[in-house]
Design an enzyme around this catalytic site. Sequence first.
Site, PDB file in Angstrom:
ATOM      1  CB  SER A 171       2.724  14.527   1.030  1.00 30.47           C
ATOM      2  OG  SER A 171       2.115  15.633   0.415  1.00 30.47           O
TER       3      SER A 171
ATOM      4  CG  ASN B 118      -2.409   4.494  13.665  1.00 33.26           C
ATOM      5  OD1 ASN B 118      -2.090   5.548  13.133  1.00 33.26           O
ATOM      6  ND2 ASN B 118      -3.671   4.118  13.780  1.00 33.26           N
TER       7      ASN B 118
ATOM      8  CG  ASP C 226     -13.746  -2.627  11.456  1.00 28.18           C
ATOM      9  OD1 ASP C 226     -14.576  -1.935  12.086  1.00 28.18           O
ATOM     10  OD2 ASP C 226     -13.197  -3.617  11.961  1.00 28.18           O
TER      11      ASP C 226
END
Length: 144
Positions: A64, A76, A82
Amino acid sequence: MEKIRIKYLSDAIEKLRYIDGKSDWIDLRAAEDVNLKKGEFKLISLGIAMELPVGYEALLVPRSSTFKNFGIIQTNHCGVIDESYCSNEDVWMFPALAVRDTQIRINDRICQFRIIKHQPTILFEEVDDLGNDCRGGFGSTGID
């Protein structure tokens, strides 16, 4: 408890740990010194590679305070890593775009991640009416 194999590619960064025992997110740190001019882009090395368990993925997002402290945004917006990204050369990176001149030092905390199970297979059932009350529109709690 799942076990995850990790390779640290830098001795200069702190080892991974949960965020001060307050969250199930884990901070990631810059593994290199970076100087960016406004408008410049760089993939910043996070100094790690991991072998996630089959059926899991990592969500990588800025902390943050990243924009306030460093003036960078993640291009992005939310990175998804993954389990196929699992070799020694599959270095985790933070895609940064500078909105002002900035300096990032080795070991600065710039992003965080969590590991989640893959989304289950979903069957969408088309209906004429959902039968629910309206909450009040996009981004609204429905409270006036």
